[in-house]
Design a protein around this motif. Structure first.
Motif, PDB file in Angstrom:
ATOM      1  N   VAL A  32      67.585  83.310  22.178  1.00 45.83           N
ATOM      2  CA  VAL A  32      67.360  82.417  23.322  1.00 45.83           C
ATOM      3  C   VAL A  32      68.246  82.891  24.469  1.00 45.83           C
ATOM      4  CG1 VAL A  32      67.490  80.068  24.223  1.00 45.83           C
ATOM      5  CG2 VAL A  32      66.774  80.449  21.844  1.00 45.83           C
ATOM      6  N   VAL A  33      67.626  83.138  25.606  1.00 46.53           N
ATOM      7  CA  VAL A  33      68.342  83.571  26.804  1.00 46.53           C
ATOM      8  C   VAL A  33      68.197  82.494  27.865  1.00 46.53           C
ATOM      9  CG1 VAL A  33      68.568  85.328  28.600  1.00 46.53           C
ATOM     10  CG2 VAL A  33      67.827  85.982  26.293  1.00 46.53           C
ATOM     11  N   VAL A  34      69.311  82.051  28.427  1.00 47.97           N
ATOM     12  CA  VAL A  34      69.300  81.108  29.550  1.00 47.97           C
ATOM     13  C   VAL A  34      69.846  81.830  30.769  1.00 47.97           C
ATOM     14  CG1 VAL A  34      70.257  78.972  30.490  1.00 47.97           C
ATOM     15  CG2 VAL A  34      69.533  79.064  28.090  1.00 47.97           C
ATOM     16  N   LEU A  35      68.997  81.953  31.793  1.00 51.17           N
ATOM     17  CA  LEU A  35      69.435  82.552  33.054  1.00 51.17           C
ATOM     18  C   LEU A  35      69.730  81.417  34.030  1.00 51.17           C
ATOM     19  CD1 LEU A  35      69.972  84.941  34.901  1.00 51.17           C
ATOM     20  CD2 LEU A  35      67.525  84.972  35.463  1.00 51.17           C
ATOM     21  N   ASP A  36      71.001  81.252  34.341  1.00 52.83           N
ATOM     22  CA  ASP A  36      71.436  80.155  35.181  1.00 52.83           C
ATOM     23  C   ASP A  36      71.695  80.643  36.603  1.00 52.83           C
ATOM     24  OD1 ASP A  36      72.537  77.260  35.227  1.00 52.83           O
ATOM     25  OD2 ASP A  36      74.143  78.445  36.149  1.00 52.83           O
ATOM     26  N   SER A  37      71.460  79.755  37.572  1.00 55.41           N
ATOM     27  CA  SER A  37      71.650  80.151  38.969  1.00 55.41           C
ATOM     28  C   SER A  37      72.727  79.325  39.658  1.00 55.41           C
ATOM     29  CB  SER A  37      70.324  80.051  39.736  1.00 55.41           C
ATOM     30  OG  SER A  37      69.716  78.781  39.574  1.00 55.41           O
ATOM     31  N   GLY A  38      73.809  79.017  38.913  1.00 53.79           N
ATOM     32  CA  GLY A  38      74.962  78.375  39.534  1.00 53.79           C
ATOM     33  C   GLY A  38      75.106  76.903  39.252  1.00 53.79           C
ATOM     34  N   SER A  39      74.774  76.473  38.048  1.00 51.89           N
ATOM     35  CA  SER A  39      74.849  75.052  37.703  1.00 51.89           C
ATOM     36  C   SER A  39      76.271  74.526  37.795  1.00 51.89           C
ATOM     37  CB  SER A  39      74.318  74.829  36.281  1.00 51.89           C
ATOM     38  OG  SER A  39      72.931  75.090  36.214  1.00 51.89           O
ATOM     39  N   THR A  40      76.385  73.268  38.226  1.00 55.50           N
ATOM     40  CA  THR A  40      77.685  72.608  38.310  1.00 55.50           C
ATOM     41  C   THR A  40      77.770  71.406  37.368  1.00 55.50           C
ATOM     42  OG1 THR A  40      76.904  71.284  40.191  1.00 55.50           O
ATOM     43  CG2 THR A  40      78.076  73.339  40.681  1.00 55.50           C
ATOM     44  N   ASP A  41      76.704  71.151  36.618  1.00 60.26           N
ATOM     45  CA  ASP A  41      76.717  70.048  35.654  1.00 60.26           C
ATOM     46  C   ASP A  41      76.958  70.621  34.254  1.00 60.26           C
ATOM     47  OD1 ASP A  41      74.337  71.251  35.015  1.00 60.26           O
ATOM     48  OD2 ASP A  41      73.072  69.496  35.400  1.00 60.26           O
ATOM     49  N   ALA A  42      76.480  69.969  33.219  1.00 64.17           N
ATOM     50  CA  ALA A  42      76.751  70.380  31.838  1.00 64.17           C
ATOM     51  C   ALA A  42      75.766  71.417  31.309  1.00 64.17           C
ATOM     52  CB  ALA A  42      76.748  69.149  30.931  1.00 64.17           C
ATOM     53  N   THR A  43      74.977  72.023  32.188  1.00 65.04           N
ATOM     54  CA  THR A  43      73.956  72.977  31.741  1.00 65.04           C
ATOM     55  C   THR A  43      74.536  74.089  30.873  1.00 65.04           C
ATOM     56  OG1 THR A  43      72.486  72.565  33.620  1.00 65.04           O
ATOM     57  CG2 THR A  43      72.303  74.715  32.554  1.00 65.04           C
ATOM     58  N   LEU A  44      75.598  74.727  31.325  1.00 69.47           N
ATOM     59  CA  LEU A  44      76.150  75.870  30.583  1.00 69.47           C
ATOM     60  C   LEU A  44      76.754  75.432  29.252  1.00 69.47           C
ATOM     61  CD1 LEU A  44      77.806  77.931  33.462  1.00 69.47           C
ATOM     62  CD2 LEU A  44      75.510  78.120  32.481  1.00 69.47           C
ATOM     63  N   ALA A  45      77.363  74.256  29.215  1.00 71.49           N
ATOM     64  CA  ALA A  45      77.921  73.752  27.960  1.00 71.49           C
ATOM     65  C   ALA A  45      76.816  73.488  26.949  1.00 71.49           C
ATOM     66  CB  ALA A  45      78.722  72.476  28.216  1.00 71.49           C
ATOM     67  N   ILE A  46      75.700  72.957  27.400  1.00 70.08           N
ATOM     68  CA  ILE A  46      74.561  72.700  26.500  1.00 70.08           C
ATOM     69  C   ILE A  46      74.001  74.011  25.983  1.00 70.08           C
ATOM     70  CG2 ILE A  46      72.207  71.802  26.407  1.00 70.08           C
ATOM     71  CD1 ILE A  46      73.122  69.692  28.494  1.00 70.08           C
ATOM     72  N   ALA A  47      73.845  74.983  26.869  1.00 70.03           N
ATOM     73  CA  ALA A  47      73.337  76.288  26.441  1.00 70.03           C
ATOM     74  C   ALA A  47      74.262  76.926  25.411  1.00 70.03           C
ATOM     75  CB  ALA A  47      73.170  77.199  27.650  1.00 70.03           C
ATOM     76  N   ALA A  48      75.553  76.835  25.639  1.00 66.49           N
ATOM     77  CA  ALA A  48      76.512  77.394  24.685  1.00 66.49           C
ATOM     78  C   ALA A  48      76.450  76.659  23.352  1.00 66.49           C
ATOM     79  CB  ALA A  48      77.917  77.321  25.268  1.00 66.49           C
ATOM     80  N   HIS A  49      76.261  75.357  23.380  1.00 64.83           N
ATOM     81  CA  HIS A  49      76.174  74.556  22.154  1.00 64.83           C
ATOM     82  C   HIS A  49      75.047  75.052  21.254  1.00 64.83           C
ATOM     83  CE1 HIS A  49      76.033  71.073  19.489  1.00 64.83           C
ATOM     84  NE2 HIS A  49      74.736  70.964  19.766  1.00 64.83           N
ATOM     85  N   TYR A  50      73.949  75.488  21.856  1.00 67.20           N
ATOM     86  CA  TYR A  50      72.804  75.952  21.062  1.00 67.20           C
ATOM     87  C   TYR A  50      72.853  77.454  20.796  1.00 67.20           C
ATOM     88  CZ  TYR A  50      70.620  71.395  21.291  1.00 67.20           C
ATOM     89  OH  TYR A  50      70.342  70.051  21.130  1.00 67.20           O
ATOM     90  N   GLY A  51      73.932  78.091  21.160  1.00 65.88           N
ATOM     91  CA  GLY A  51      74.084  79.507  20.860  1.00 65.88           C
ATOM     92  C   GLY A  51      73.241  80.424  21.719  1.00 65.88           C
TER      93      GLY A  51
END
Length: 263
Positions: A32-51
């Motif tokens: 699973v690849v998540v390409l983020d464009s500068g999130s300031t909320d919990a987006t990156l933490a959620i992505a990391a939680h799911y590996g």
């Protein structure tokens, strides 16, 4: 039988409200690849939680951002999702069967829509999109909005219905209509002014008829009616803005110097 490995790719920006459901629904993917464009909320933490493998880059436009995410995948077969979409139970088995011996270069998946406070009626027409594909034979279209996967080869259909949470209130849907209509001005450039006048007069009514009656959203009650009216407004707005763009440099619409006001 061995199957093709699968990469799920997701583009995200401040997607904490929906990303959890999205990533939870594809735990079974090989990557699973998540390409983020500068999130300031919990987006990156959620992505990391799911590996998920997290990559970042500034937003390059809807089509270009998704193409960049596709190119980050390690595997040739890709499932492309928006961060507000989720796969249903049973999707893993259906997709794994297809990937044992793919018969097509890409596959359409169905999608049901959350309309403000309810799911669309099960008797209304579902949208469908190419979301599972061999990236060696596919790429994103160049449209600024309503971008889609263009496949070089045959396209099959999978009996899978994704959930799309989309805009969860009227204000969000109106805001999207405003943003998307502005982006479409460049895609629609070159239309003659005479044709634009006719489209401003007729397209909103035609769009309402298609969405509300032909696609069956009248079955969704007031939610369907409100969504149809906003859809019709969007159909009008994109041509009104294009017409404005063709007039803004003409002599009769240029603001005389004496009438200009600073601020």
């Amino acid at each position: 039988m061995a199957r093709e490995p699968l990469s799920v790719v997701v583009t995200a920006f401040n997607s904490a409200a929906t990303l959890d459901a999205c990533l939870a629904s594809v735990r079974w993917a090989d990557e699973v690849v998540v390409l983020d464009s500068g999130s300031t909320d919990a987006t990156l933490a959620i992505a990391a939680h799911y590996g998920a493998r997290i990559e970042t880059q500034p937003f390059a436009g809807y089509s270009a951002q998704k193409q960049a995410a596709i190119e980050l995948a390690r595997h040739d077969w890709v499932l492309l999702l928006d961060s507000d979409e989720a796969m249903p139970p049973g999707a893993a088995e259906a997709i794994h069967r297809v990937l044992e011996q793919p018969a097509h270069a890409g596959y359409l998946l169905w999608r049901r829509e959350w309309i403000f406070w309810q799911w669309q009626s099960p008797r209304s027409r579902l949208n469908h999109y190419v979301r599972l594909f061999d990236r060696r034979r596919a790429r994103m279209s160049r449209h600024r909005v309503h971008e889609e996967v263009e496949v070089d080869g045959s396209v099959g259909v999978l009996d899978i219905v994704m959930d799309h949470y989309g805009e969860r209130d009227i204000a969000g849907r109106v805001d999207k209509a405003n943003r998307y209509s502005s982006l479409q001005v460049a895609d629609l450039a070159g239309r003659r002014a005479r044709g634009l006048r006719l489209r401003m007069l007729t397209n909103a009514w035609a769009a309402f008829f298609r969405y509300y009656l032909l696609r069956g959203h009248y079955r969704s009650g007031w939610a369907g009616f409100i969504a149809a009216r906003i859809h019709a407004f969007y159909a009008f707005l994109k041509y009104a803005k294009l017409y404005e763009a063709t007039r803004v440099e003409s002599k009769e619409t240029r603001i005389p110097a004496a009438e200009r006001k600073d601020g």
